[in-house]
Design a protein around this motif. Structure first.
Motif, mmCIF file in Angstrom:
data_model
loop_
_atom_site.group_PDB
_atom_site.id
_atom_site.type_symbol
_atom_site.label_atom_id
_atom_site.label_comp_id
_atom_site.label_asym_id
_atom_site.label_seq_id
_atom_site.Cartn_x
_atom_site.Cartn_y
_atom_site.Cartn_z
ATOM 1 N N LEU A 27 0.817 -1.211 0.000
ATOM 2 C CA LEU A 27 0.000 0.000 0.000
ATOM 3 C C LEU A 27 0.853 1.264 0.000
ATOM 4 O O LEU A 27 0.551 2.223 -0.723
ATOM 5 C CB LEU A 27 -0.940 -0.002 1.208
ATOM 6 N N ILE A 28 1.910 1.272 0.792
ATOM 7 C CA ILE A 28 2.796 2.438 0.840
ATOM 8 C C ILE A 28 3.493 2.616 -0.505
ATOM 9 O O ILE A 28 3.592 3.739 -1.029
ATOM 10 C CB ILE A 28 3.837 2.305 1.977
ATOM 11 N N ALA A 29 3.987 1.530 -1.093
ATOM 12 C CA ALA A 29 4.647 1.617 -2.399
ATOM 13 C C ALA A 29 3.683 2.151 -3.458
ATOM 14 O O ALA A 29 4.067 2.958 -4.307
ATOM 15 C CB ALA A 29 5.197 0.251 -2.807
ATOM 16 N N THR A 30 2.434 1.736 -3.393
ATOM 17 C CA THR A 30 1.424 2.223 -4.336
ATOM 18 C C THR A 30 1.128 3.701 -4.094
ATOM 19 O O THR A 30 0.999 4.482 -5.039
ATOM 20 C CB THR A 30 0.126 1.393 -4.202
ATOM 21 N N ALA A 31 1.038 4.092 -2.836
ATOM 22 C CA ALA A 31 0.767 5.496 -2.508
ATOM 23 C C ALA A 31 1.889 6.404 -2.975
ATOM 24 O O ALA A 31 1.648 7.566 -3.330
ATOM 25 C CB ALA A 31 0.551 5.648 -1.004
ATOM 26 N N LEU A 32 3.111 5.892 -3.008
ATOM 27 C CA LEU A 32 4.256 6.701 -3.428
ATOM 28 C C LEU A 32 4.201 7.088 -4.902
ATOM 29 O O LEU A 32 4.963 7.947 -5.343
ATOM 30 C CB LEU A 32 5.569 5.973 -3.124
ATOM 31 N N GLU A 33 3.315 6.460 -5.652
ATOM 32 C CA GLU A 33 3.162 6.825 -7.064
ATOM 33 C C GLU A 33 2.511 8.196 -7.213
ATOM 34 O O GLU A 33 2.649 8.837 -8.250
ATOM 35 C CB GLU A 33 2.349 5.759 -7.801
ATOM 36 N N SER A 34 1.799 8.651 -6.156
ATOM 37 C CA SER A 34 1.087 9.921 -6.280
ATOM 38 C C SER A 34 1.381 10.922 -5.167
ATOM 39 O O SER A 34 0.801 12.004 -5.151
ATOM 40 C CB SER A 34 -0.420 9.656 -6.345
ATOM 41 N N ILE A 35 2.283 10.586 -4.238
ATOM 42 C CA ILE A 35 2.568 11.477 -3.116
ATOM 43 C C ILE A 35 4.044 11.317 -2.725
ATOM 44 O O ILE A 35 4.611 10.239 -2.898
ATOM 45 C CB ILE A 35 1.623 11.172 -1.923
ATOM 46 N N SER A 36 4.631 12.373 -2.215
ATOM 47 C CA SER A 36 6.048 12.307 -1.828
ATOM 48 C C SER A 36 6.211 11.548 -0.507
ATOM 49 O O SER A 36 5.283 11.503 0.310
ATOM 50 C CB SER A 36 6.617 13.717 -1.676
ATOM 51 N N PRO A 37 7.385 10.960 -0.275
ATOM 52 C CA PRO A 37 7.612 10.228 0.974
ATOM 53 C C PRO A 37 7.421 11.108 2.212
ATOM 54 O O PRO A 37 6.841 10.674 3.200
ATOM 55 C CB PRO A 37 9.060 9.762 0.872
ATOM 56 N N GLY A 38 7.909 12.336 2.160
ATOM 57 C CA GLY A 38 7.780 13.240 3.300
ATOM 58 C C GLY A 38 6.330 13.539 3.637
ATOM 59 O O GLY A 38 5.928 13.495 4.807
ATOM 60 N N LEU A 39 5.541 13.826 2.618
ATOM 61 C CA LEU A 39 4.127 14.125 2.840
ATOM 62 C C LEU A 39 3.374 12.889 3.320
ATOM 63 O O LEU A 39 2.516 12.981 4.200
ATOM 64 C CB LEU A 39 3.494 14.684 1.562
ATOM 65 N N LEU A 40 3.706 11.740 2.778
ATOM 66 C CA LEU A 40 3.044 10.500 3.182
ATOM 67 C C LEU A 40 3.313 10.179 4.653
ATOM 68 O O LEU A 40 2.384 9.926 5.428
ATOM 69 C CB LEU A 40 3.512 9.339 2.302
ATOM 70 N N VAL A 41 4.576 10.225 5.059
ATOM 71 C CA VAL A 41 4.925 9.896 6.448
ATOM 72 C C VAL A 41 4.367 10.955 7.390
ATOM 73 O O VAL A 41 3.842 10.629 8.463
ATOM 74 C CB VAL A 41 6.452 9.726 6.595
ATOM 75 N N THR A 42 4.473 12.226 7.010
ATOM 76 C CA THR A 42 3.924 13.296 7.842
ATOM 77 C C THR A 42 2.425 13.120 8.028
ATOM 78 O O THR A 42 1.907 13.260 9.144
ATOM 79 C CB THR A 42 4.234 14.672 7.224
ATOM 80 N N SER A 43 1.721 12.786 6.959
ATOM 81 C CA SER A 43 0.269 12.558 7.048
ATOM 82 C C SER A 43 -0.058 11.397 7.977
ATOM 83 O O SER A 43 -0.997 11.474 8.774
ATOM 84 C CB SER A 43 -0.311 12.284 5.659
ATOM 85 N N ARG A 44 0.711 10.334 7.895
ATOM 86 C CA ARG A 44 0.496 9.174 8.772
ATOM 87 C C ARG A 44 0.700 9.550 10.234
ATOM 88 O O ARG A 44 -0.080 9.146 11.101
ATOM 89 C CB ARG A 44 1.443 8.036 8.401
ATOM 90 N N PHE A 45 1.734 10.333 10.511
ATOM 91 C CA PHE A 45 2.012 10.718 11.894
ATOM 92 C C PHE A 45 0.971 11.704 12.422
ATOM 93 O O PHE A 45 0.583 11.620 13.591
ATOM 94 C CB PHE A 45 3.429 11.287 12.017
ATOM 95 N N ILE A 46 0.525 12.623 11.586
ATOM 96 C CA ILE A 46 -0.521 13.560 12.021
ATOM 97 C C ILE A 46 -1.805 12.802 12.313
ATOM 98 O O ILE A 46 -2.460 13.034 13.335
ATOM 99 C CB ILE A 46 -0.733 14.665 10.969
#
Length: 115
Positions: A27-46
């Motif tokens: 799921l994370i690898a798929t999400a990385l196709e449309s979002i940056s790693p920083g934004l993805l991890v930040t969103s998860r932590f928020i």
């Protein structure tokens, strides 16, 4: 435990957790196709922080400054660990990332023995 859950073995619980954990890499690898790693991890932590605040609510008022600082330090370390792992998922397959991450299982006791 209810009567309906007595027949479920712990092994099935372990299989279920492993399935969910393993699928999260895909799921994370798929999400990385449309979002940056920083934004993805930040969103998860928020999202995690908001859910924790919602669930814990009033108990958060009793946390001391030392506890907050310890939590901030641990959270920062975990954030950067997740961030580096997520960046790595851009260049290696999710199966290799999951395998490398799972190596903590044998390495933690070995490091504990050494240290």
């Amino acid at each position: 435990m209810g009567k309906s859950l007595k027949h479920i073995s712990p092994e099935w619980g372990l299989v279920s957790v492993c399935f969910l954990w393993g699928s999260s890499f895909i799921l994370i690898a798929t999400a990385l196709e449309s979002i940056s790693p920083g934004l993805l991890v930040t969103s998860r932590f928020i999202l995690g922080a908001l859910l924790t605040a919602l669930i814990m609510g009033k108990e958060l008022k009793n946390i001391t400054r030392v506890d907050w600082m310890g939590g901030l330090w641990a959270g920062t370390c975990i954030f950067f660990g997740y961030f580096l792992q997520t960046v790595g998922l851009q260049t290696i397959p999710s199966s290799i990332s999951a395998f490398l991450t799972a190596l903590y299982v044998p390495f933690v006791p070995l490091l504990q023995l050494i240290l």
